[in-house]
Enzyme design. Structure first.
Site, PDB file in Angstrom:
ATOM      1  N   SER A   1       1.393   3.949   1.538  1.00 54.58           N
ATOM      2  CA  SER A   1       1.972   4.547   2.743  1.00 54.58           C
ATOM      3  C   SER A   1       2.952   3.637   3.461  1.00 54.58           C
ATOM      4  O   SER A   1       3.558   4.040   4.466  1.00 54.58           O
ATOM      5  CB  SER A   1       0.848   4.945   3.715  1.00 54.58           C
ATOM      6  N   LYS A   2       3.149   2.406   2.976  1.00 52.88           N
ATOM      7  CA  LYS A   2       4.042   1.465   3.651  1.00 52.88           C
ATOM      8  C   LYS A   2       5.510   1.836   3.410  1.00 52.88           C
ATOM      9  O   LYS A   2       5.837   2.639   2.546  1.00 52.88           O
ATOM     10  CB  LYS A   2       3.791   0.034   3.170  1.00 52.88           C
ATOM     11  N   ASN A   3       6.397   1.187   4.163  1.00 56.86           N
ATOM     12  CA  ASN A   3       7.835   1.439   3.988  1.00 56.86           C
ATOM     13  C   ASN A   3       8.281   1.177   2.558  1.00 56.86           C
ATOM     14  O   ASN A   3       9.145   1.876   2.015  1.00 56.86           O
ATOM     15  CB  ASN A   3       8.643   0.552   4.934  1.00 56.86           C
TER      16      ASN A   3
ATOM     17  N   PHE B   1       0.858  -1.187   0.000  1.00 58.84           N
ATOM     18  CA  PHE B   1       0.000   0.000   0.000  1.00 58.84           C
ATOM     19  C   PHE B   1       0.895   1.239   0.000  1.00 58.84           C
ATOM     20  O   PHE B   1       1.983   1.223   0.589  1.00 58.84           O
ATOM     21  CB  PHE B   1      -0.898  -0.042   1.240  1.00 58.84           C
TER      22      PHE B   1
END
Length: 366
Positions: A181-183, A179
């Protein structure tokens, strides 16, 4: 100075030309589903993680469901899962036919432990979903020592380590979300299953494509869950940056300490032996709800993520009758996410700290 909760644009800005070129190559090649980009990304991610197999799927939720099915989880089984986590960690269980069983977490690390999992085990327990919450690795080896297969939900923790090993490769099976917004985030949805087990990997590949190995014979009721070529191409550009970005997240965490923020609120504690790559910077404070209102008014991103924990969610009520999880309930009330990104530096950390201090002083004066 405004400081957003997330900043997904700045880290990828220097990579735009490379991303655009890779997207153009996919369009020119004309292969869009389970083509060479997905295969190459799976191999590159497996090498990065030090894992034998990576199976790319459509999203992180499907990754958990398919991983559980590949482990043989089905009707009549139970799967232990923390109640202080994102809804998908538990939502992914009922589609297998199994029942989620909610467990508590440690108040400092905010993660499940061998002790909290053990308290929820029954003779019907077939697996445990251990979440690396907010980027902090769960003590997966200790949980595996209980003798139950562990699905490590590393959606928020790509690039973290525990005992020198990378998250998503700690358990019987690991899962990732890409997704945005993930790292390690793509430009839409995406996910992956990670395992050392050849049989589990083969089942996962079958389940992700309608229960078929050859697109002609259908052996199982499966899913239509495949990472597409465009997202895989983008992720191939981003993966080599992951360690540098994770170092930036750790530096941002240290910048908050240098700014004096931990004198005002309590940060999530790292699991013993962990090197967390903070997917989110989450703190604990009795004034969480006050700060959730005051910080955005000052231009600072802030959000309570799991104010209603999973054992109190309406959709999960059939599996939560009589469940009492005191640490989870306290964390739900007292946690707060504040800005975190790979480029967050000293000036932004000081701005956030000043806003927290001003809000708390105002509360004290009132």
């Amino acid at each position: 100075m405004a400081v957003p909760l997330f900043d997904t644009k700045r880290p990828v800005a220097p990579l735009r030309a490379a991303i655009d070129a890779r997207i153009a190559a996919v369009l020119d090649g004309g292969a869009f589903i389970l083509g060479p980009e997905v295969a190459a990304f799976e191999a590159e991610l497996a090498a990065y993680l030090g894992a034998r197999h990576v199976v790319a799927v459509a999203n992180g939720t499907d990754a958990i469901t398919i991983a559980l099915q590949a482990l043989g989880v089905g009707p009549g089984d139970e799967v232990v899962v923390p109640a202080f986590t994102f809804y998908a960690s538990a939502e992914a269980i009922p589609p297998t036919g199994a029942a989620p069983v909610f467990c508590d977490v440690d108040g400092e690390t905010m993660n499940v432990t061998a002790e909290t999992v053990k308290a929820a085990l029954t003779p019907r327990t077939k697996a445990v979903v251990a979440v690396d919450l907010f980027g902090n690795p769960a003590p997966v080896p200790e949980i595996e020592a209980l003798g139950i297969p562990v699905v490590e939900d590393a959606a928020q923790a790509a690039g973290s380590r525990l005992g020198g090993r990378r998250t998503a490769a700690l358990g019987t099976v690991g899962t990732l979300s890409f997704f945005p917004s993930k790292n390690l985030g793509c430009f839409g949805d995406g996910g992956a299953i990670v395992t050392e087990d050849d049989a589990v990997a083969e089942l996962a590949r079958t389940y992700r494509f309608h229960g078929s190995r050859d697109k002609v014979s259908y052996e199982r009721i499966g899913w239509n869950s495949r990472l597409d070529e465009l997202q895989a191409a983008i992720l191939r550009v981003l993966l080599p940056e992951l360690d540098r970005w994770c170092d930036g997240r750790r530096a941002a965490h240290a910048a908050y300490a240098d700014a004096g923020l931990w004198e005002l609120v309590t940060p999530q504690a790292q699991t013993n032996g962990a090197e967390a790559a903070w997917g989110l910077q989450v703190v604990r404070t009795p004034h969480a709800r006050l700060l959730e209102q005051a910080l955005p008014a000052a231009g600072i991103g802030a959000r309570g993520y799991y104010r209603t924990p999973l054992h109190r969610q309406q959709a999960l009520a059939p599996w939560a009758q009589g469940v009492e999880l005191p640490v989870t309930d306290e964390l739900a009330d007292r946690h707060l996410a504040i800005p975190m990104n790979p480029l967050l530096g000293a000036a932004e950390a000081e701005e956030v700290t000043a806003a927290v201090r001003a809000a708390l002083r105002g509360e004290a004066a009132a």
